[in-house]
Write an enzyme that holds these catalytic residues in place. Structure first.
Site, mmCIF file in Angstrom:
data_model
loop_
_atom_site.group_PDB
_atom_site.id
_atom_site.type_symbol
_atom_site.label_atom_id
_atom_site.label_comp_id
_atom_site.label_asym_id
_atom_site.label_seq_id
_atom_site.Cartn_x
_atom_site.Cartn_y
_atom_site.Cartn_z
ATOM 1 N N LYS A 74 74.878 28.427 89.139
ATOM 2 C CA LYS A 74 76.276 28.825 88.172
ATOM 3 C C LYS A 74 77.171 29.617 88.856
ATOM 4 C CE LYS A 74 73.480 29.284 84.512
ATOM 5 N NZ LYS A 74 73.197 29.644 82.748
ATOM 6 N N ARG A 118 62.530 22.824 90.358
ATOM 7 C CA ARG A 118 64.055 22.636 89.681
ATOM 8 C C ARG A 118 64.486 21.415 90.400
ATOM 9 N NH1 ARG A 118 66.310 27.468 89.435
ATOM 10 N NH2 ARG A 118 68.349 26.684 89.363
ATOM 11 N N GLU A 146 71.213 30.611 79.464
ATOM 12 C CA GLU A 146 72.086 32.033 79.419
ATOM 13 C C GLU A 146 73.583 31.468 79.280
ATOM 14 O OE1 GLU A 146 71.381 34.486 82.396
ATOM 15 O OE2 GLU A 146 73.122 35.741 81.819
HETATM 16 P P1 ATP Z 1 71.482 29.390 87.730
HETATM 17 O O1 ATP Z 1 70.338 29.763 88.454
HETATM 18 O O2 ATP Z 1 72.291 28.179 88.396
HETATM 19 O O3 ATP Z 1 72.312 30.336 87.695
HETATM 20 P P2 ATP Z 1 69.812 29.481 85.686
HETATM 21 O O4 ATP Z 1 68.915 28.624 86.069
HETATM 22 O O5 ATP Z 1 69.660 30.891 85.568
HETATM 23 O O6 ATP Z 1 71.187 28.950 86.392
HETATM 24 P P3 ATP Z 1 69.896 29.296 82.825
HETATM 25 O O7 ATP Z 1 70.808 28.997 81.903
HETATM 26 O O8 ATP Z 1 68.824 30.414 82.737
HETATM 27 O O9 ATP Z 1 70.357 28.999 84.174
HETATM 28 O O10 ATP Z 1 69.059 27.917 82.592
HETATM 29 C C1 ATP Z 1 68.356 27.377 81.361
HETATM 30 C C2 ATP Z 1 67.012 26.358 81.889
HETATM 31 O O11 ATP Z 1 67.524 25.549 82.673
HETATM 32 C C3 ATP Z 1 66.178 27.353 82.475
HETATM 33 O O12 ATP Z 1 64.866 27.227 81.501
HETATM 34 C C4 ATP Z 1 66.163 26.917 84.042
HETATM 35 O O13 ATP Z 1 64.806 27.113 84.338
HETATM 36 C C5 ATP Z 1 66.574 25.370 83.730
HETATM 37 N N1 ATP Z 1 67.110 24.930 85.047
HETATM 38 C C6 ATP Z 1 68.331 25.665 85.490
HETATM 39 N N2 ATP Z 1 68.627 24.999 86.572
HETATM 40 C C7 ATP Z 1 67.640 23.921 86.642
HETATM 41 C C8 ATP Z 1 67.467 22.773 87.657
HETATM 42 N N3 ATP Z 1 68.306 22.784 88.904
HETATM 43 N N4 ATP Z 1 66.585 21.968 87.503
HETATM 44 C C9 ATP Z 1 65.703 22.202 86.530
HETATM 45 N N5 ATP Z 1 66.047 23.171 85.599
HETATM 46 C C10 ATP Z 1 66.704 24.144 85.669
HETATM 47 MG MG MG Z 2 68.389 31.716 84.223
#
Ligand code: ATP
Ligand code: MG
Length: 562
Positions: A272, A262, A36
C-alpha cells in the site's frame, strides 16, 4: 474445486474441519477480514477476502468486516468507504457484522490497566531509538529498560496521565513485560500503547494514546468471538505475542491464528505504501487508474468479480510464498468475458473504404449475432453502406506472402456482410498516406444468405462511415516492464512501463455503442475485450482495453502439455 463442495481443499479447511469434528467453539466458524483504512484494497486483499468470506460461507458461519483503525495519522474515511464498496462488489456481505477497532478503545484501555495491575505492563521513558538499541538482535539478547521495575502505582498513574494528554508524542510508551532474552524479538517487551496527538476519523480528539497492532488485533478478535484468525505469513512470529496477550488476560474466547502465504503477482507492486506513492506522485491517474492492481482499478479496467473470485480459487492457499503469473489472472478474465461479453465492431485506427459499385444513398441492415458462446444473447442489426471504415493495419500495399487481409486485387470478407476486392488506392499527394481504398463488392456473397457462394481466407471488421459513432479508446499494458519491479536493486519507479498507456482518439464504433452503460464489457472483434469507462458521455463513449485476445497462459499450459 467449487466453494460449494464439502471436501476440504487446503490446510486451513483441514484445521477447521477437525475443529468442527471436535466441537471446538461449539462447532462454529467465525472469520474476519481486517483491513487498515490507509489505502485502497488490492488484488492481494481480494485473496484474503475470498478466503475469509469463502470459509464462512462454506461452513455456514459468518465473516466480519473489521477496520483496524489504530493509526489516525494515515487513515481516512475515503478509504473506509472504498473498502466497503470493493468488498461488496466482489460479491461478499458482512451483514450486520461491521466493526471498528476504535469501537474497542475503552475496553482495550481497561485491558491495558489490568495488565499493569498484574505487573505485566509498565510505562517506559526510553525513546524509540533507545528502545531499538535495548531490544538486541537475532543473535544477541536484549537489555532490560531502566523503567521496567516501576511500581504498579507509578505505572497506573503515568498511564492515566499519558491518556490525559500530559506528555508529548514519543515521550512515554506502555510496554508488555515479557522477556528481553526471548529468542523471538517480538516478545522482548513490545510496545502496546503509544502517544499520538492526532485527530482520529471516528473518535475525533477523545484519545491521544493509541493501542498497537499486536495488542489490538488479538483482543478485537477475541471480543468478536472470532474462531479462526487468518492472516499472512509475516505474522507468524507475532503469534506467540497474540497468544500471550490473550492468555495473560484470561479472556473467554481465544481465537486460533493461522497464517497463509500472501499473494504476489509479477509485473506489479502491491504494498500500500508503494501504491500510495504512485497515486500521490502522479505516476498514475488515481487509485482507480486501470493499470493499478487495486480492486477499483481492476473494476475500471473491466475485470469482473467472477473472474477475480475464480482466480483466487485457482491459486489456492499455501504455506510458502510464491509469485503468481499475471497471465493466470488474465486467463481467468478471458474465460469469463468470453462467456458474457457481446461481440461488436470497432475500428481503432480507421481508414476509409469506398465501394464503388454499391449504390449511393443505400443502407442495408445486416444481422449480426451478439455472442456465439451464448445461445440467449440474440442478434442485432448493423447498417452497411457505400462508405466504410476498416482498420489501417488491415490493408497493405505491398503485402508479404500469406497476407490474407486487404491488398490491391485481393478479396476479403467483411464480417456479417460481403466479400470485397480492392481496386484502387487514393493517397495524400504530400505525405503518401493512404486516404481511401476503392473497392468493389460481390452482391452474391452476403453473409448467411442462400447466395453466399464462396469463401475467402481473411475476414475483417468494419463500420459504416455515415452511421458510426466517434469514440475514444484507452489501451493499457502492464504498469511495470520488469517481472519483479521491486527487487530492491533500484528504485521500483524506474521500472514503470512508459508504454503502459496509449490514448486513441478518432476511433469509429458501430452505432449500437452510443449511450452504453458504464462498466459494460464488450469484445471488439479481433481486438480484445473492452469496457465502458465512467468518463463516457452520451456523445462520446470511452472504452478501456481490458485485455487482448491473446492468451499467453493457455499457450504456456499447452506447451507444458497440461
Ligand atoms: P500492505 O502490507 O500492502 O501495506 P497490509 O497487508 O498491511 O498491506 P491490511 O489492510 O492490514 O494491509 O490488510 C488486510 C488483510 O489483508 C490482512 O489480513 C492481510 O494479511 C491481508 N492481505 C494484505 N495483502 C495481502 C496479499 N498480498 N495476499 C493475501 N492477503 C493479503
Ligand atoms: Mg496490515
Amino acid at each position: 474445486m467449487s466453494n460449494e463442495s464439502t471436501a476440504s481443499s487446503n490446510f486451513i479447511e483441514d484445521i477447521i474441519e477437525s475443529d468442527i469434528r471436535n466441537n471446538k467453539n461449539n462447532g462454529e466458524v467465525v472469520t474476519r477480514f481486517p483491513p487498515e483504512p490507509n489505502g485502497y484494497l488490492h488484488i492481494g486483499h481480494a485473496k484474503s477476502i475470498c478466503l475469509n468470506f469463502g470459509l464462512a460461507k462454506k461452513y455456514k458461519g459468518r465473516c466480519h468486516l473489521r477496520f483496524d483503525d489504530t493509526n489516525p495519522g494515515k487513515e481516512d474515511v475515503e478509504y473506509v468507504d472504498s473498502i466497503m464498496e470493493d468488498v461488496k462488489w466482489l460479491g461478499f456481505d458482512w451483514g450486520r457484522h461491521l466493526y471498528y477497532a476504535s469501537d474497542y478503545f475503552d475496553r482495550l484501555y481497561d485491558y491495558a490497566v489490568q495488565l499493569i495491575k498484574e505487573g505485566k505492563a509498565y510505562v517506559c521513558d526510553l525513546n524509540a531509538d533507545e528502545i531499538r538499541k535495548y531490544r538486541g538482535t537475532l543473535k544477541e539478547p536484549g537489555k532490560e529498560s531502566p523503567y521496567r521495575n516501576r511500581s504498579v502505582e507509578e505505572n497506573l498513574d503515568l498511564f492515566a496521565r499519558m491518556k490525559a494528554g500530559e506528555f508529548a508524542n514519543g515521550e512515554r510508551v506502555l510496554r508488555a513485560k515479557i522477556d528481553m532474552k526471548s529468542g523471538n524479538i517480538n516478545m522482548r517487551d513490545p510496545v502496546i500503547y503509544r502517544i499520538q496527538k492526532s485527530e482520529h476519523h471516528r473518535t475525533g480528539n477523545i484519545w491521544c494514546i493509541y493501542p498497537m497492532y499486536d495488542f489490538t488485533h488479538c483482543l478485537s478478535d477475541s471480543l468478536e468471538e472470532i474462531t479462526h484468525s487468518i492472516c499472512t505469513l509475516e505474522f507468524e512470529n507475532n503469534r506467540p505475542l497474540y497468544d500471550w496477550v490473550l492468555d495473560e488476560l484470561k479472556v473467554k474466547r481465544h481465537p486460533q491464528q493461522i497464517e497463509f502465504a500472501r499473494l504476489n503477482l509479477n509485473y506489479t507492486v502491491m504494498s500500500k505504501r508503494r501504491l500510495l506513492e504512485l497515486v500521490k506522485g502522479g505516476y498514475v491517474k488515481g487509485w482507480d487508474d486501470p493499470r493499478m492492481p487495486t480492486i477499483s482499478g481492476l473494476r475500471r479496467r473491466g475485470f469482473t468479480p467472477e473472474a477475480i473470485r475464480d482466480f483466487c480459487e485457482r491459486i489456492g492457499v499455501a504455506k510458502a510464498d510464491s509469485v503468481v503469473d499475471i497471465a493466470l489472472l488474465e486467463h481467468c478474465l478471458r474465460e469469463d468475458l468470453n462467456r458474457r461479453a457481446a461481440r461488436v465492431m470497432a475500428v481503432l485506427r480507421p481508414v476509409k473504404v469506398i465501394i464503388d459499385n454499391y449504390p449511393e444513398g443505400k443502407t442495408e441492415d445486416l444481422q449480426a449475432e451478439n455472442n456465439p458462446e451464448d445461445a440467449l444473447a440474440g442478434t442485432r442489426m448493423i447498417p452497411f453502406s457505400r462508405e466504410l471504415y476498416i482498420e489501417e493495419e488491415d490493408f497493405m500495399e505491398n503485402p508479404p506472402k500469406k497476407y490474407f487481409r486487404l491488398s490491391l486485387g485481393q478479396e476479403v470478407r467483411l464480417k456479417h456482410a460481403y466479400i470485397i476486392k480492392c481496386k484502387r488506392i487514393v493517397k495524400d499527394e504530400k505525405t503518401g498516406q493512404v486516404n481511401e481504398l476503392h473497392c468493389s463488392y460481390d452482391p452474391k456473397t452476403k453473409s448467411g444468405s442462400s447466395e453466399e457462394n464462396r469463401k475467402v481466407k481473411g475476414t475483417l471488421h468494419w463500420v459504416s462511415a455515415q452511421h458510426a459513432a466517434d469514440a475514444e479508446v484507452r489501451l493499457y499494458e502492464h504498469l511495470f516492464s520488469k517481472e519483479n519491479p521491486d527487487s530492491g536493486e533500484e528504485d521500483y519507479k524506474k521500472n514503470i512501463n512508459p508504454l503502459s498507456f496509449e490514448l486513441l482518439t478518432g476511433c469509429k464504433v458501430e452505432p449500437s455503442l452510443l449511450n452504453v452503460k458504464h462498466g459494460t464489457n464488450y469484445q471488439f472483434l479481433r481486438q480484445g475485450y473492452f469496457c465502458v469507462d465512467p468518463d463516457s458521455s452520451g456523445k462520446m463513449p470511452v472504452f478501456n482495453r481490458t485485455v487482448s485476445l491473446r492468451d499467453t497462459w493457455a499457450k504456456i499450459k499447452k506447451k507444458e502439455g497440461k
